[in-house]
Design a protein around this motif. Structure first.
Motif, short mmCIF file in Angstrom:
data_model
loop_
_atom_site.label_atom_id
_atom_site.label_comp_id
_atom_site.label_asym_id
_atom_site.label_seq_id
_atom_site.Cartn_x
_atom_site.Cartn_y
_atom_site.Cartn_z
N ILE A 108 -1.80 4.87 -5.18
CA ILE A 108 -1.62 6.76 -5.13
C ILE A 108 -0.63 6.82 -4.00
O ILE A 108 -0.07 7.63 -4.91
CB ILE A 108 -2.86 6.43 -3.62
N LEU A 109 -0.17 5.52 -3.22
CA LEU A 109 1.33 6.01 -2.81
C LEU A 109 2.42 5.78 -3.56
O LEU A 109 3.15 6.69 -3.26
CB LEU A 109 1.29 5.21 -1.66
N ARG A 147 3.66 9.07 -4.93
CA ARG A 147 4.16 10.05 -4.17
C ARG A 147 5.40 11.34 -4.95
O ARG A 147 6.38 9.96 -5.69
CB ARG A 147 4.57 9.24 -2.71
N GLU A 176 0.57 -1.34 0.02
CA GLU A 176 0.01 0.07 0.02
C GLU A 176 0.72 1.60 0.31
O GLU A 176 0.22 2.39 -0.41
CB GLU A 176 -0.96 -0.14 1.03
N ASP A 177 1.89 0.85 0.50
CA ASP A 177 3.12 1.79 0.26
C ASP A 177 3.48 2.57 -0.69
O ASP A 177 4.34 3.27 -0.76
CB ASP A 177 3.80 2.37 1.29
N LYS A 207 -3.46 3.60 -13.50
CA LYS A 207 -3.99 5.23 -13.45
C LYS A 207 -6.13 5.19 -13.04
O LYS A 207 -6.53 5.57 -12.55
CB LYS A 207 -3.13 6.72 -13.80
N ASN A 208 -6.19 4.32 -13.95
CA ASN A 208 -7.50 4.07 -14.29
C ASN A 208 -8.52 2.97 -13.36
O ASN A 208 -9.77 2.81 -14.29
CB ASN A 208 -7.88 3.71 -16.13
N LYS A 209 -7.31 2.25 -12.61
CA LYS A 209 -8.12 1.71 -11.54
C LYS A 209 -8.39 1.94 -10.14
O LYS A 209 -6.90 2.44 -10.06
CB LYS A 209 -8.46 0.24 -11.72
N ASP A 210 -8.51 1.31 -9.17
CA ASP A 210 -7.81 0.91 -7.99
C ASP A 210 -7.10 -0.10 -7.82
O ASP A 210 -7.91 -0.89 -7.65
CB ASP A 210 -9.78 1.03 -6.82
N SER A 211 -5.81 0.28 -7.08
CA SER A 211 -4.90 -1.04 -6.78
C SER A 211 -4.17 -0.91 -5.79
O SER A 211 -3.98 0.22 -5.89
CB SER A 211 -4.51 -1.73 -7.73
N ILE A 212 -3.87 -2.19 -5.11
CA ILE A 212 -2.96 -1.52 -4.13
C ILE A 212 -1.08 -0.31 -4.46
O ILE A 212 -1.08 -1.26 -5.33
CB ILE A 212 -2.97 -2.73 -2.76
N GLY A 213 -1.17 0.69 -3.25
CA GLY A 213 -0.27 1.10 -3.83
C GLY A 213 -0.18 2.11 -4.65
O GLY A 213 0.68 2.43 -4.82
#
Lengths: 981, 186, 95
Positions: free
Chosen positions: A873-874, A877, A686-687, A865-871
């Motif tokens: 978003i972060l 960074r 997730e990080d 970038k078009n879907k929700d996957s673990i990690g």
């Protein structure tokens, strides 16, 4: 030698004689003896030398609280140091040696320490050995270690076996004295599952040591009857020789059963000790009480013992430390010892009682209001000096002195979860406090109930209450119910070299010094003087030290503090904690389906996690591993090689939402993967850091087989279950590990298809058109065996992975070798696998090392970038996406023959070599037979734009500097033509 | 019919049998296994399909039911189906036919090694291996447990008769642990 | 320690793998305005109470359920054990 100090009666079996040796001298004993009782019976009082001052010491107690009489038991690789003679059950051929003396027990050169005692007081380490600092390690420490110490280790491997086990019960009863036995009878008769554990080999506790009657008969008769009744109950398990060492969370108790310590030799396969984990719904502590000594000048001579211990030796073991005995007491129980010894024909020199109103006797003299001032006798007590009530003094000839300062309840287990004992004025002792471990209650003397009747009653009540039994309690046997009569008395005024803690050589003077120097809290006192820090945890000494500190501070004992106890109750060999988890049984070993075949081929194996994998397959002519590995690589790239890759984790992912689920756990997309196709997937934490990679093969619309790296298989499965259950609980997806179910082999090389075509059943088209790169599917082989085929490649060659049910894995490997003969097929191991993946530039564990991102790995664009996957978003960074980020590159030496070393750092061609100028580091390195050069993979700042640059690869630690060139990570077939052939 | 010869988990062509005292440990390769996990919202349908397959009520937590095809509980809405290998080598296929798209089915036959422990004293052996209270396990009880760090299933077939399933790749370690416990306890 | 598994009853803690704070269930919305901030909090920030703590345990040596265990970190007293899946659903998590 004859047993001169043997008395009549007792619970020893005189029909059998056992021979034993102490310090190489032969003695005889009987079954039922301990080493302590046998030595006393043979007239041996001197058993060891003290820790610091090397003072002659004998036995103080008759139980596990013994601080003094420690020996090295047995010989050779079974030698065990610091064994308490009081707990050693006699066996034929026993051998023991005294410890901490040189050259002999009777003449110990280091007894000179006693003369210098002024310099060796509390805190002497801190004061004496301060400077120069360099002297500590080289001079002071070795010197102190030689002079002060306990027994020595054999320095050999312990040959014995140890077990661990698990037991469950409704009620665990700790201690089988009157309270414990009565509790067990109460609970057992009610039908509860009961475990009754006692550290002694004879159940009965204190009843075995007393002469008073139960139900008008011998107490020992009642013990025998009770034990017989309990033994006959299927719901009761008796565990003698078992010490409950700790009370742990939620009703878990640790117990050490000494299954083999009383045997001359262990039968094959039998454990010496078993560490039991007992799950008890309720527990009742019936651990009794320990008598405490009184401190007076020179109170540590051999022959000076606890009064109750003298009584135990006389009544239970039919032995005495001497024929003429004196008693020093502050309570009526001391008189009981005098009466019992007198009845056995021992001369009582006198009973010295500090109380002016002490009871008197017709059988022996009682000196009321008197105190023992000093003692004499170099290697054993010869006489004591008594100060009488009128201030005059008198000398008593005696070879033993029984000391009784009252009794301390054995509260130890009540403290194991930070419970604090409470002070009881009547007993002048600590009793269990209110904050007991949940589920534990206390009965009998351990709870401050000191009479036999009281113990029986509180045992019965304790069991009934713990189990919630209704109805009347069982009838109790008639027993003595004498009230306690004592005057608290801790030490004789004016004494200085009066021992409190005999094992750590702590005296009254040391406590006074500690107070004087400001170390006044109990915790400071303990650490400054080492009082109570020995292997006996101060069972006989803590109270004395505390009482003296209280007096000096002008406070009451409870105001001064309490000491609490930690597990284990008595010392436990490390081997017992290890159990069978030692050597190669430390962890389970996992074997691959081709293991037995590989062993036949002479493979060299390597441990990968719990797996044993073939590392390479040497030919008889090969003398160096590189020859084997280079050959395996060359032959695979030239024709075809086979490698067992079963160890990769395999997870079956099924369900209507299976594809959507994979979209969440992998950073790249899986929704559009066609059935019959495989795709590489990168999993992030997730990080935003890379966690693992592998492939996902879509066998059906709602069925994927996912692979993980060997090392992360367990972790990835756990993570996927977390995502499924905790994050997306309504997704229709089901997971199960299938790693073990399938034997999976990589078949790689330009001839791999030709080889497979010989075993894949003809109805399956595996041509490049019928089964292109990244295809997957269910097939059959060898005439109908179900199998799975994946066209994936780790080596960079045309390659497949084929899987069959594990039981056929051995046969399939042999078949592949047989059918591959015409292609000169080669089996390859993990080394060649590693070389080929480095040549191909595939990241593995060294690159997915917990610090790297998709960007670093050159896969930044894979993160959708078009879907929700673990990690995902972060991973965006700022800190992970700075210009100049590390990028994976290939590394090649400029001068042929130079080596690339993993772990080395990359520096510019010129300039300083330091952390500030660090440009990156090498993660993997190998010799590439394909390029005939060493190569490496690594991470380099701005690596994507620096191909062709010359740099220095340095490792100041190993004095390495090599000139290298930055190249593409894809050393072999960068266009990927071979894969698709 | 294919011509590949199977080996047992311990690497033999014949199953290994060990006897210590009154207890026998028998490697039992003649068993096929398949896992069944209900799809979301199809739990009842899966239960019915499993029930039909095993000819008994689908087992509750900690139980197994049926015969000769049996099912044991392995997790919420998840079971393992066990059948004789000789007649049901491709068990997963059969189970999938029965459950259709109400459940996810995976072949598990060779994921496991099975040892059958029989004889008086078997409880004394098991208490050195597993923290389960095996004395309280009656015929029909099935539970997962950890034996020497290996995730295993223990099934009580009858009084004094247990099956232990452990991971196939660690068959040697599990076998060693069981036989050592037999020698220790018996 | 013993964890009372909602389905399997009392089980030794050695069968479980500990993960950490049960707040890990509350994974933020990836499309929210403040997604980066929210994920930063989610990934890195934890309370560290001396007392009641809701935490995630995985029954590795059992039925592979994730559990939410309410445990007092000072006494180890366990006052509640729930299936994490039920907790997640109750908190509105779905697909």
């Amino acid at each position: 030698m004859t047993q001169d100090n043997r008395l009549s009666g007792g619970q020893i079996d005189r029909t059998k004689t056992l021979n034993f040796k102490f310090d190489n001298r032969s003695y005889s004993a009987h079954p039922g003896d301990t080493l302590a009782s046998a030595l006393l019976a043979n007239g041996v009082r001197l058993m060891g030398r003290s820790f610091k001052y090397h003072r002659p010491r004998g036995v103080l107690t008759a139980g596990s609280e013994e601080p003094n009489a420690l020996v090295e038991l047995r010989t050779g690789n079974r030698q065990e140091p610091n064994t308490r003679v009081t707990t050693v059950e006699m066996f034929e051929g026993l051998e023991a040696h005294s410890q901490n003396r040189w050259p002999s027990l009777k003449f110990d050169a280091l007894a000179i320490n006693d003369r210098f005692s002024t310099f060796l007081t509390a805190g002497f380490y801190y004061k004496t050995f301060m400077w120069p600092a360099a002297f500590w390690e080289k001079l002071y420490e070795p010197m102190i270690r030689r002079a002060a110490g306990l027994g020595s280790l054999s320095m050999q491997e312990d040959p014995d076996e140890y077990d661990k086990g698990f037991r469950h019960c409704d009620l665990l009863i700790i201690g089988a004295g009157p309270a414990g036995l009565m509790a067990a009878l109460t609970a057992g008769r009610a039908g509860s599952e009961v475990i009754l554990a006692d550290e002694d080999f004879a159940l009965g506790g204190r009843l075995n040591s007393e002469t008073f009657s139960l139900n008008d008969g011998d107490a020992t008769e009642w013990v025998k009857q009770s034990v017989a009744e309990l033994s006959a109950m299927p719901n009761v398990r008796l565990m003698p020789r078992t010490t409950v060492i700790g009370a742990f969370d939620h009703g878990i108790y640790g117990a050490v059963e000494r299954t083999g310590d009383h045997l001359a030799s262990l039968p094959s396969g039998k454990p010496r000790q078993i560490l039991w984990r007992i799950y008890a719904k309720r527990a009742l502590l019936c651990a009794g009480a320990t008598e405490r000594p009184i401190a007076f000048e020179n109170n540590d001579r051999p022959g000076i013992m606890l009064a109750s211990a003298l009584r135990t030796y006389a009544n239970r073991f039919a032995t005495t430390a001497a024929q003429r005995v004196a008693i020093f007491t502050n309570n009526d129980d001391g008189h009981r010892t005098a009466a019992d010894l007198h009845a056995k024909g021992i001369r009582i020199a006198a009973v010295v009682d500090v109380r002016d109103d002490a009871p008197t006797s017709h059988d022996y003299e009682v000196l009321r209001g008197a105190q023992v001032r000093d003692t004499k006798g170099r290697l054993g007590l010869t006489f004591v000096e008594v100060e009488l009530a009128d201030g005059s003094s008198r000398t008593l000839d005696c070879g033993a002195l029984g000391v009784s300062g009252g009794w301390n309840p054995n509260v130890h287990l009540t403290c194991h979860q930070r419970g604090r004992p409470a002070w009881n004025d009547d007993l002048a002792a600590f009793v269990p406090g209110a904050d007991l471990p949940p589920g534990l209650s206390v009965a009998g003397a351990a709870n401050g109930v000191m009479s036999t009747h009281g113990a029986l009653q509180s045992g019965a009540e304790g069991a009934a209450q713990a189990l919630g039994l209704k109805g009347p309690l069982p009838d109790l046997p008639k027993a003595e119910d004498t009230p306690i009569s004592q005057t608290p008395f801790w030490y004789v005024q004016g004494c200085s070299r009066a021992w409190l803690d005999q094992q750590n050589d702590v005296t009254v003077k040391d406590v006074k010094l500690s107070h004087q120097e400001g170390f006044r809290s109990v915790e400071h006192l303990k650490r400054y003087t080492t009082l109570g820090m020995a292997t006996d945890q101060g069972k006989t000494s803590n109270m004395g030290g505390l009482a003296i500190m209280a007096e000096l501070a002008g406070k009451s004992i409870p105001e001064t503090g309490t000491t609490i106890f930690r597990p284990p109750y008595t010392p436990v060999p490390i081997a017992t904690f290890a159990g069978r988890m030692k050597g190669k049984e430390f962890h389970p070993t996992r074997l691959t389906p081709s293991h037995y075949w590989a062993k036949e081929r002479g493979a060299v194996f390597v441990e990968v996690g719990n797996w044993l994998r073939a590392q390479w397959f040497p030919l008889p002519s090969e003398t160096h591993w590189r020859e084997s590995v280079d050959r395996e690589v060359r032959q695979t790239r030239a024709s075809v090689g086979v490698c067992d890759c079963t160890t990769l984790g395999k997870i079956d992912v099924q369900g209507a939402d299976a594809a959507d689920f994979l979209n969440r756990v992998y950073c790249n997309g899986f929704a559009k993967l066609a059935v019959g196709k495989t795709r590489y997937g990168l999993m992030l934490r997730e990080d935003g850091i890379a966690m693992d990679d592998g492939t996902a093969a879509r066998l059906a619309e709602d069925h994927f087989v996912v692979t993980t790296t060997t090392a992360n298989a367990v972790k990835v499965y756990q993570h996927m279950e977390f995502v499924r259950q905790c994050l997306f609980p309504d997704m229709d997806v089901q997971l199960i590990s299938t790693t073990e179910a399938w034997a999976q082999y990589a078949v790689a090389g330009p001839n791999s298809r030709k080889l497979l075509q010989k075993i894949v059943d003809p109805e399956f088209d595996i041509s490049n058109e019928g089964f292109p790169f990244m295809a997957c599917g269910n097939i059959t082989v060898c005439g109908g065996l179900r199998a799975r085929l994946f066209r994936i490649s780790f080596s960079g060659e045309l390659a497949f992975e084929i899987a069959v049910p594990s039981r056929y894995g051995d046969a399939l490997m042999r078949r592949l070798m047989q059918e591959g003969e015409e292609f000169d097929v080669v089996p390859y191991g993990t080394e060649a696998l590693g070389v080929m993946r480095i040549e191909k530039g595939h990241a593995a564990g060294n690159e997915l090392n917990g610090t790297t991102t998709a960007l670093n790995l050159g896969m930044g664009r894979m993160v959708s970038k078009n879907k929700d996957s673990i990690g995902s978003i972060l991973s965006e960074r700022e800190g992970l996406n700075e210009p100049g980020a590390l990028m994976m590159v290939g590394i090649k030496p400029v001068n042929a023959g130079d080596k690339v070393t993993a772990g080395g750092h990359l520096m510019d061609a010129t300039g300083p070599v330091d952390a500030a100028h660090d440009q990156g580091y090498v993660t993997s390195a190998a010799f590439s037979p394909s390029l005939d050069s060493h190569i490496g993979l690594g991470f380099l700042k701005n690596g994507g734009t620096r191909q062709g640059e010359k740099m220095r690869l340095v490792s100041p630690v190993t004095d390495l500097t090599v000139e290298v060139e930055i190249v593409s990570a894809h050393f072999v077939d960068p266009e990927g033509e071979r894969l698709r052939a | 019919m294919h011509d590949l010869v199977a080996i047992t988990a311990l690497g033999g062509t014949e199953p290994k049998i060990d006897r210590v005292g009154s207890v026998t440990c028998t490697e039992t390769p003649g068993v096929a296994l398949a896992s069944v996990a209900a799809r979301q919202g199809r739990e009842d349908k899966t239960r019915n399909a499993v029930s039909q397959l095993i000819g008994a009520e689908t087992p509750a937590v900690g139980k197994f039911t049926g015969g000769p095809i049996i099912a044991f509980w392995t997790g919420p809405d998840q079971w393992m189906i066990e059948a004789p290998f000789e007649t049901h080598e491709d068990l997963a296929h059969l189970v999938k036919e029965n459950t259709g798209d109400t459940a996810s089915v995976s072949e598990q036959t060779d994921a496991w090694v099975r040892f059958d422990l029989d004889g008086e004293g078997v409880l004394a052996v098991l208490e050195l291996l597993s923290s389960l209270d095996c004395r309280k396990m009656a015929a029909g009880a099935a539970s997962r447990t950890s034996i020497h760090h290996l995730g295993c299933f223990v099934l009580c077939r009858a009084s004094g008769s247990f099956s232990v399933y452990g991971p196939r790749s660690s068959a040697g370690s599990l076998h060693h642990a069981i036989v050592a416990a037999m020698k220790s306890a018996l | 320690m013993i964890i009372h598994h909602p389905l399997l009853g009392p089980r030794d803690s050695s069968e479980f793998v500990y993960l950490g704070d049960a707040s890990l269930i509350n994974r933020p919305d990836w499309q929210a305005e403040d997604a980066t901030e929210a994920f930063y909090d989610y990934a890195y920030l934890r309370d560290n109470p001396a007392g009641e703590h809701r935490e995630l345990w995985f029954h590795e040596g059992g039925d592979r359920s994730w559990l939410v265990v309410t445990r007092n970190t000072a006494t180890h007293e366990i006052s509640k054990v729930e299936l994490a899946r039920d907790v997640a659903r109750a908190q509105g998590r779905s697909k």
